[in-house]
Design a protein around this motif. Sequence first.
Motif, PDB file in Angstrom:
ATOM      1  N   VAL A   1     -21.824  10.253  24.968  1.00  0.00           N
ATOM      2  CA  VAL A   1     -22.524  11.307  25.707  1.00  0.00           C
ATOM      3  C   VAL A   1     -22.063  11.216  27.168  1.00  0.00           C
ATOM      4  O   VAL A   1     -22.192  10.166  27.789  1.00  0.00           O
ATOM      5  CB  VAL A   1     -24.053  11.156  25.615  1.00  0.00           C
ATOM      6  CG1 VAL A   1     -24.744  12.232  26.453  1.00  0.00           C
ATOM      7  CG2 VAL A   1     -24.510  11.237  24.159  1.00  0.00           C
ATOM      8  N   VAL A   2     -21.521  12.303  27.679  1.00  0.00           N
ATOM      9  CA  VAL A   2     -20.917  12.309  29.016  1.00  0.00           C
ATOM     10  C   VAL A   2     -21.913  12.825  30.051  1.00  0.00           C
ATOM     11  O   VAL A   2     -22.583  13.840  29.839  1.00  0.00           O
ATOM     12  CB  VAL A   2     -19.648  13.177  29.036  1.00  0.00           C
ATOM     13  CG1 VAL A   2     -19.052  13.236  30.436  1.00  0.00           C
ATOM     14  CG2 VAL A   2     -18.621  12.637  28.036  1.00  0.00           C
ATOM     15  N   VAL A   3     -21.993  12.122  31.181  1.00  0.00           N
ATOM     16  CA  VAL A   3     -22.754  12.572  32.341  1.00  0.00           C
ATOM     17  C   VAL A   3     -21.747  12.757  33.468  1.00  0.00           C
ATOM     18  O   VAL A   3     -21.283  11.799  34.071  1.00  0.00           O
ATOM     19  CB  VAL A   3     -23.839  11.550  32.748  1.00  0.00           C
ATOM     20  CG1 VAL A   3     -24.607  12.060  33.959  1.00  0.00           C
ATOM     21  CG2 VAL A   3     -24.784  11.274  31.591  1.00  0.00           C
TER      22      VAL A   3
ATOM     23  N   VAL B   1     -28.129  16.303  28.655  1.00  0.00           N
ATOM     24  CA  VAL B   1     -27.917  14.908  28.295  1.00  0.00           C
ATOM     25  C   VAL B   1     -28.844  14.493  27.158  1.00  0.00           C
ATOM     26  O   VAL B   1     -28.434  13.820  26.203  1.00  0.00           O
ATOM     27  CB  VAL B   1     -28.116  13.989  29.526  1.00  0.00           C
ATOM     28  CG1 VAL B   1     -27.991  12.521  29.125  1.00  0.00           C
ATOM     29  CG2 VAL B   1     -27.097  14.325  30.603  1.00  0.00           C
ATOM     30  N   VAL B   2     -30.104  14.905  27.228  1.00  0.00           N
ATOM     31  CA  VAL B   2     -31.069  14.560  26.174  1.00  0.00           C
ATOM     32  C   VAL B   2     -30.656  15.169  24.837  1.00  0.00           C
ATOM     33  O   VAL B   2     -30.794  14.537  23.790  1.00  0.00           O
ATOM     34  CB  VAL B   2     -32.485  15.012  26.589  1.00  0.00           C
ATOM     35  CG1 VAL B   2     -33.435  15.007  25.403  1.00  0.00           C
ATOM     36  CG2 VAL B   2     -33.021  14.108  27.689  1.00  0.00           C
ATOM     37  N   ALA B   3     -30.140  16.400  24.869  1.00  0.00           N
ATOM     38  CA  ALA B   3     -29.690  17.030  23.626  1.00  0.00           C
ATOM     39  C   ALA B   3     -28.583  16.206  22.974  1.00  0.00           C
ATOM     40  O   ALA B   3     -28.585  15.993  21.747  1.00  0.00           O
ATOM     41  CB  ALA B   3     -29.197  18.450  23.910  1.00  0.00           C
ATOM     42  N   GLY B   4     -27.636  15.731  23.766  1.00  0.00           N
ATOM     43  CA  GLY B   4     -26.570  14.888  23.226  1.00  0.00           C
ATOM     44  C   GLY B   4     -27.099  13.569  22.701  1.00  0.00           C
ATOM     45  O   GLY B   4     -26.677  13.093  21.630  1.00  0.00           O
ATOM     46  N   LEU B   5     -28.012  12.953  23.408  1.00  0.00           N
ATOM     47  CA  LEU B   5     -28.596  11.678  22.964  1.00  0.00           C
ATOM     48  C   LEU B   5     -29.330  11.840  21.640  1.00  0.00           C
ATOM     49  O   LEU B   5     -29.206  10.994  20.736  1.00  0.00           O
ATOM     50  CB  LEU B   5     -29.554  11.149  24.029  1.00  0.00           C
ATOM     51  CG  LEU B   5     -28.926  10.604  25.316  1.00  0.00           C
ATOM     52  CD1 LEU B   5     -29.987  10.377  26.381  1.00  0.00           C
ATOM     53  CD2 LEU B   5     -28.186   9.286  25.026  1.00  0.00           C
ATOM     54  N   ARG B   6     -30.097  12.891  21.505  1.00  0.00           N
ATOM     55  CA  ARG B   6     -30.849  13.100  20.265  1.00  0.00           C
ATOM     56  C   ARG B   6     -29.923  13.303  19.081  1.00  0.00           C
ATOM     57  O   ARG B   6     -30.165  12.774  17.993  1.00  0.00           O
ATOM     58  CB  ARG B   6     -31.781  14.306  20.428  1.00  0.00           C
ATOM     59  CG  ARG B   6     -32.973  14.033  21.331  1.00  0.00           C
ATOM     60  CD  ARG B   6     -33.802  15.288  21.556  1.00  0.00           C
ATOM     61  NE  ARG B   6     -34.948  15.023  22.412  1.00  0.00           N
ATOM     62  CZ  ARG B   6     -35.743  15.962  22.916  1.00  0.00           C
ATOM     63  NH1 ARG B   6     -35.490  17.243  22.651  1.00  0.00           N
ATOM     64  NH2 ARG B   6     -36.763  15.635  23.692  1.00  0.00           N
ATOM     65  N   ARG B   7     -28.852  14.086  19.271  1.00  0.00           N
ATOM     66  CA  ARG B   7     -27.896  14.279  18.168  1.00  0.00           C
ATOM     67  C   ARG B   7     -27.249  12.950  17.781  1.00  0.00           C
ATOM     68  O   ARG B   7     -27.044  12.669  16.599  1.00  0.00           O
ATOM     69  CB  ARG B   7     -26.831  15.296  18.579  1.00  0.00           C
ATOM     70  CG  ARG B   7     -27.311  16.731  18.595  1.00  0.00           C
ATOM     71  CD  ARG B   7     -26.139  17.710  18.622  1.00  0.00           C
ATOM     72  NE  ARG B   7     -25.365  17.578  19.851  1.00  0.00           N
ATOM     73  CZ  ARG B   7     -25.588  18.284  20.951  1.00  0.00           C
ATOM     74  NH1 ARG B   7     -26.578  19.158  20.986  1.00  0.00           N
ATOM     75  NH2 ARG B   7     -24.835  18.132  22.009  1.00  0.00           N
ATOM     76  N   ALA B   8     -26.922  12.138  18.789  1.00  0.00           N
ATOM     77  CA  ALA B   8     -26.283  10.854  18.508  1.00  0.00           C
ATOM     78  C   ALA B   8     -27.228   9.903  17.772  1.00  0.00           C
ATOM     79  O   ALA B   8     -26.837   9.232  16.808  1.00  0.00           O
ATOM     80  CB  ALA B   8     -25.817  10.220  19.822  1.00  0.00           C
ATOM     81  N   PHE B   9     -28.472   9.845  18.202  1.00  0.00           N
ATOM     82  CA  PHE B   9     -29.439   8.965  17.534  1.00  0.00           C
ATOM     83  C   PHE B   9     -29.745   9.445  16.120  1.00  0.00           C
ATOM     84  O   PHE B   9     -30.019   8.630  15.229  1.00  0.00           O
ATOM     85  CB  PHE B   9     -30.729   8.882  18.355  1.00  0.00           C
ATOM     86  CG  PHE B   9     -30.758   7.750  19.337  1.00  0.00           C
ATOM     87  CD1 PHE B   9     -31.240   6.505  18.982  1.00  0.00           C
ATOM     88  CD2 PHE B   9     -30.290   7.929  20.635  1.00  0.00           C
ATOM     89  CE1 PHE B   9     -31.262   5.458  19.893  1.00  0.00           C
ATOM     90  CE2 PHE B   9     -30.311   6.888  21.557  1.00  0.00           C
ATOM     91  CZ  PHE B   9     -30.801   5.637  21.178  1.00  0.00           C
TER      92      PHE B   9
ATOM     93  N   GLY C   1     -21.451  20.501  14.670  1.00  0.00           N
ATOM     94  CA  GLY C   1     -22.644  19.706  14.465  1.00  0.00           C
ATOM     95  C   GLY C   1     -22.896  19.382  13.010  1.00  0.00           C
ATOM     96  O   GLY C   1     -23.687  18.496  12.704  1.00  0.00           O
ATOM     97  N   ALA C   2     -22.252  20.103  12.078  1.00  0.00           N
ATOM     98  CA  ALA C   2     -22.529  19.904  10.665  1.00  0.00           C
ATOM     99  C   ALA C   2     -21.533  18.978   9.982  1.00  0.00           C
ATOM    100  O   ALA C   2     -21.697  18.638   8.823  1.00  0.00           O
ATOM    101  CB  ALA C   2     -22.534  21.260   9.954  1.00  0.00           C
TER     102      ALA C   2
ATOM    103  N   ALA D   1     -23.240  17.874  25.355  1.00  0.00           N
ATOM    104  CA  ALA D   1     -23.449  19.318  25.375  1.00  0.00           C
ATOM    105  C   ALA D   1     -22.262  19.964  26.063  1.00  0.00           C
ATOM    106  O   ALA D   1     -21.779  19.479  27.083  1.00  0.00           O
ATOM    107  CB  ALA D   1     -24.736  19.649  26.114  1.00  0.00           C
ATOM    108  N   THR D   2     -21.762  21.026  25.484  1.00  0.00           N
ATOM    109  CA  THR D   2     -20.625  21.745  26.070  1.00  0.00           C
ATOM    110  C   THR D   2     -21.016  23.179  26.339  1.00  0.00           C
ATOM    111  O   THR D   2     -21.831  23.770  25.635  1.00  0.00           O
ATOM    112  CB  THR D   2     -19.406  21.717  25.132  1.00  0.00           C
ATOM    113  OG1 THR D   2     -19.785  22.274  23.864  1.00  0.00           O
ATOM    114  CG2 THR D   2     -18.911  20.302  24.930  1.00  0.00           C
ATOM    115  N   GLU D   3     -20.428  23.747  27.361  1.00  0.00           N
ATOM    116  CA  GLU D   3     -20.686  25.138  27.725  1.00  0.00           C
ATOM    117  C   GLU D   3     -19.591  25.989  27.106  1.00  0.00           C
ATOM    118  O   GLU D   3     -18.448  25.971  27.552  1.00  0.00           O
ATOM    119  CB  GLU D   3     -20.694  25.283  29.248  1.00  0.00           C
ATOM    120  CG  GLU D   3     -21.120  26.653  29.723  1.00  0.00           C
ATOM    121  CD  GLU D   3     -21.131  26.739  31.238  1.00  0.00           C
ATOM    122  OE1 GLU D   3     -22.132  27.205  31.784  1.00  0.00           O
ATOM    123  OE2 GLU D   3     -20.145  26.318  31.868  1.00  0.00           O
ATOM    124  N   ASN D   4     -19.934  26.740  26.035  1.00  0.00           N
ATOM    125  CA  ASN D   4     -18.912  27.548  25.389  1.00  0.00           C
ATOM    126  C   ASN D   4     -18.670  28.852  26.148  1.00  0.00           C
ATOM    127  O   ASN D   4     -19.334  29.157  27.132  1.00  0.00           O
ATOM    128  CB  ASN D   4     -19.272  27.831  23.917  1.00  0.00           C
ATOM    129  CG  ASN D   4     -20.607  28.547  23.779  1.00  0.00           C
ATOM    130  OD1 ASN D   4     -20.964  29.371  24.607  1.00  0.00           O
ATOM    131  ND2 ASN D   4     -21.340  28.214  22.731  1.00  0.00           N
TER     132      ASN D   4
END
Length: 337
Positions: free
Chosen positions: A91-93, A108-116, A80-81, A306-309
């Motif tokens: 962003v994948v759904v 999905v919202v978390a990915g959208l916010r990072r992208a914006f 992220g940095a 968002a990925t599940e680690n």
Amino acid sequence: MSSYDPNAPHEPTLGPRGSTAAAPAPLAATAIDTKLIEQFARSYMKERRSDRRWRIFIRLLWLGLFALFVWALFNEQRKGAVPTGPHTALVVVQGEIAGETLASAEAVVAGLRRAFDDAGAQAIVLRINSPGGSPVQAGLVVDEIKRLKTKSPDKKVYAVCEELCASAAYYMAVAADEIYVDKASVVGSIGVLMDGFGFTGTMDKLGIERRLVTAGSNKALLDPFSPLSEADRAYAQTLLEQIHKQFIGVVKEGRGARLKETPDTFSGLFWSGESAVQLGLADALGSVDFVAREVVKAEEIIDYSATENVAERLAKRFGAAVGAGAAKAVGGGFTMR
């Protein structure tokens, strides 16, 4: 006081009738005792070595899991940095749209916010491959897309539908500025359903008595072990139609004049991607790479999904998953799929 000397000669011992009795054999007894002690010692040492190996193995295993957890956490933070240049944000759904999944509104919202928030992201592409799911989760994503687009009007959102973009997935897609599909994609299914099972006939055949106590005359509404009354069916139908109208409103708002409405448009039917373009449910044929290269003009694609680690997978609560699966198997719930 005398002592026994095993090397000294000795007289034979007389038995009760004068017969000669066998002399004791202390040497043989001592040898047997020593052998048993040695065997016990070897067995004990072997067991101790085995226990020590297992303890070392368990400690190494926990150390490895901890190192994996730290690496996954560090890798996620570093990901992220990393500063980025001009690119297309992805962003994948994927899969069923439901809570506690990678296609949930939270993910999905978390990915959208990072992208914006990334100044290098020229536009956002939602890559959708889903049969649908929860209208609530889809609605939360639609609302957030609207908010983010108002906040950053220069950034467009494109939806790219792959194999499936049905029901709640299409609900989500219509919030995008444009929708791209493959000619063989399955698109549409604008409808709502409530599914479940009724066991009353089976219970009667097996002689099973249903014992249900409620406070509230409608608390057992749609209980699968009780008969479905016409009043219950009518009430459920009213709810379904209300949610269906909400779905239709979102589609009409998102597609606008591009939508070529027919009597089947909102009937729950679905179409191929090629037909969806002709009906105005989609804008054109195209893949993620096509949109990034030809539409956004930023060929580099960076995934913000968002990925599940590994640490998150280890932390999954098995009991919660089982409970959710049991509730889904027994009860209805409104879904778009």
